[in-house]
Design an enzyme around this catalytic site. Structure first.
Site, PDB file in Angstrom:
ATOM      1  CG  HIS A 111      -2.365  42.056  -0.109  1.00  0.00           C
ATOM      2  ND1 HIS A 111      -3.420  41.961   0.665  1.00  0.00           N
ATOM      3  CD2 HIS A 111      -1.258  41.907   0.507  1.00  0.00           C
ATOM      4  CE1 HIS A 111      -2.987  41.905   1.617  1.00  0.00           C
ATOM      5  NE2 HIS A 111      -1.844  41.945   2.029  1.00  0.00           N
ATOM      6  CE  LYS A 113      -3.204  37.636   1.909  1.00  0.00           C
ATOM      7  NZ  LYS A 113      -1.974  38.193   1.595  1.00  0.00           N
ATOM      8  CG  ASP A 118      -8.071  18.506 -10.059  1.00  0.00           C
ATOM      9  OD1 ASP A 118      -6.953  18.913 -10.700  1.00  0.00           O
ATOM     10  OD2 ASP A 118      -8.221  17.483  -9.276  1.00  0.00           O
ATOM     11  CG  HIS A 288      -2.162  38.060   9.052  1.00  0.00           C
ATOM     12  ND1 HIS A 288      -2.527  37.166   8.004  1.00  0.00           N
ATOM     13  CD2 HIS A 288      -1.420  39.035   8.749  1.00  0.00           C
ATOM     14  CE1 HIS A 288      -2.053  37.565   6.711  1.00  0.00           C
ATOM     15  NE2 HIS A 288      -1.237  38.893   7.357  1.00  0.00           N
ATOM     16  CE  LYS A 290      -5.027  39.495   5.336  1.00  0.00           C
ATOM     17  NZ  LYS A 290      -4.248  40.266   6.340  1.00  0.00           N
ATOM     18  CG  ASP A 295     -27.758  43.015   8.532  1.00  0.00           C
ATOM     19  OD1 ASP A 295     -27.374  43.086   9.643  1.00  0.00           O
ATOM     20  OD2 ASP A 295     -28.323  44.029   7.902  1.00  0.00           O
TER      21      ASP A 295
HETATM   22  O1  LIG Z   1      -0.071  41.924   3.882  1.00  0.00           O
HETATM   23  P1  LIG Z   1      -0.704  40.654   4.554  1.00  0.00           P
HETATM   24  O2  LIG Z   1      -2.011  40.970   5.126  1.00  0.00           O
HETATM   25  O3  LIG Z   1      -0.775  39.500   3.678  1.00  0.00           O
HETATM   26  O4  LIG Z   1       0.207  40.461   5.750  1.00  0.00           O
HETATM   27  C1  LIG Z   1       1.780  40.374   5.410  1.00  0.00           C
HETATM   28  C2  LIG Z   1       2.315  40.764   6.600  1.00  0.00           C
HETATM   29  O5  LIG Z   1       2.081  42.227   6.943  1.00  0.00           O
HETATM   30  C3  LIG Z   1       3.905  40.835   6.119  1.00  0.00           C
HETATM   31  O6  LIG Z   1       4.604  41.645   7.457  1.00  0.00           O
END
Ligand SMILES: O=P(O)(O)OC[C@H](O)CO
Length: 373
Positions: A111, A113, A118, A288, A290, A295
């Site tokens: 999951h 990202k 470089d 979406h 996160k 603090d």
């Molecule tokens: O899993 P995430 O947080 O990258 O979100 C992806 C979406 O939920 C796909 O529907």
């Protein structure tokens, strides 16, 4: 390998696609030696086509380009796009494609990202290469420079070369990558570390969040699109609010890609509100992102703090302790609180029966899913 705090980094907050996409594409265009990309979601469309074009261009000028996608999250990437990438010189691998394995293995998803160019600049956040990130979803990313980038490279290399990853991209490619630490003049000396999680087997992100909540003195502000918190997280949030900490949640409103998850999380609103937690539902579009601020501690990355993130997924976040960055994140939270609807505890206690029914229904499903092993 444990997350180590490192000094002398520079972190830049990039709220909204209009800030982070140009910054990422500019970094890709300037790449001279390597591009490493690890994504959960990649689906054929405008954004994926632009990314594929940029990666092929880089490969053509001699840059080593490695793209690692989750085997489930990339199911929407057409075979034409996959062939285009491979024919264009991009090394492509997929993490744990679905198969006749155990349920636990199929549920284990990458999951994270991550984009690293470089070995000097990295990006993380909640993004993927799907068109929703162009304008429909509200997202936040971070640009990272300094010694912590080498930790992101190490994290990428370990998975690329793992037995769970498949594809035509040679696994040995990672052996030539440098994990040398880079520190440029003029960095403002920000302290940060990379933390990651591997389902219930390794929960450094979760434990780190719990430690910060337990020690919070002034504020705990959390933004997550999928609010399905564990019992221990709910308990800690409620305790913190009762001892006078400013605890606020920034969550999606009616616009949601998985409304069932929202209802499942809403079953916890009553008790949290009663403890003094403030809940803000974002109105302009689907949030979406996160990221959290406790603090002066900031965490941002892939982790949703839901059962999927904590029990099954491979996740990675950037943690930063820096007063100036914390100030910027606080301003971002305030702007987003202002664009949100704050739940009134009195009004919430009188919500209609159909709403309670949905909470019970989706909550029961969520409870069952959280017990899967
Ligand atoms: O899993 P995430 O947080 O990258 O979100 C992806 C979406 O939920 C796909 O529907």
């Amino acid at each position: 390998m444990h997350g180590i705090w490192r000094e002398g980094n520079h972190f830049e907050l990039l709220p909204e696609a209009s800030r982070f996409l140009p910054a990422m594409f500019e970094a890709l265009e300037r790449a001279e030696s390597s591009i490493l990309i690890e994504l959960y979601l990649m689906e054929s469309g405008r954004l994926a086509s632009a990314l594929i074009g940029a990666l092929i261009k880089a490969a053509e000028r001699g840059v080593t380009v490695m793209l690692m996608l989750d085997g489930y999250g990339a199911m929407g990437l057409s075979s034409e796009d996959r062939q285009r990438l491979e024919a264009g010189g991009v090394a492509l691998r997929f993490f744990n494609p679905l198969g006749l394995h155990s349920l636990a293995r199929n549920l284990t998803r990458d999951h994270r990202k991550l984009v690293v160019v470089d070995g000097r600049v990295a990006f993380t956040g909640g993004f993927g290469a799907v068109d929703e990130f162009l304008d429909a979803w509200y997202e936040v990313a971070m640009r990272i420079e300094g010694p912590v980038v080498a930790d992101w490279v190490r994290l990428f290399c370990r998975l690329w070369d793992s037995p769970l990853t498949r594809g035509s991209g040679a696994s040995e490619l990672v052996h030539g990558l440098s994990t040398e630490t880079h520190q440029a003049e003029g960095y403002r000396g920000m302290t940060g570390r990379v933390v990651w999680g591997q389902g219930y087997r390794y929960q450094a992100i979760r434990h780190s969040l719990h430690r910060q909540i337990n020690g919070a003195r002034h504020r705990i502000w959390i933004c997550t699109p999928y609010f399905a918190p564990t019992f221990s997280l709910r308990l800690r949030l409620a305790r913190a609010a009762r001892r006078g900490v400013d605890v606020r949640l920034l969550l999606p409103g009616d616009i949601h890609d998985h409304p069932g998850v929202r209802y499942a999380g809403q079953r916890f609103y009553g008790r949290l509100l009663k403890a003094g937690v403030r809940i803000h539902e974002f109105q302009p579009n689907f949030i979406h992102a996160k990221f959290s601020l406790i603090d002066d501690w900031v965490t941002l990355g892939s982790c949703n703090f839901d059962h999927w993130s904590l029990h099954w997924n491979l996740e990675a976040n950037q943690e930063v302790v820096d007063r100036r960055l914390a100030g910027e994140v606080a301003e971002l939270f305030k702007r987003n609180f202002a664009a949100s609807h704050e739940i009134d505890p009195q009004v919430w206690s009188r919500r209609p029966r159909w709403q309670r029914l949905k909470e019970w229904l989706y909550g029961s499903l969520d409870g069952m899913l959280s017990r899967l092993r």
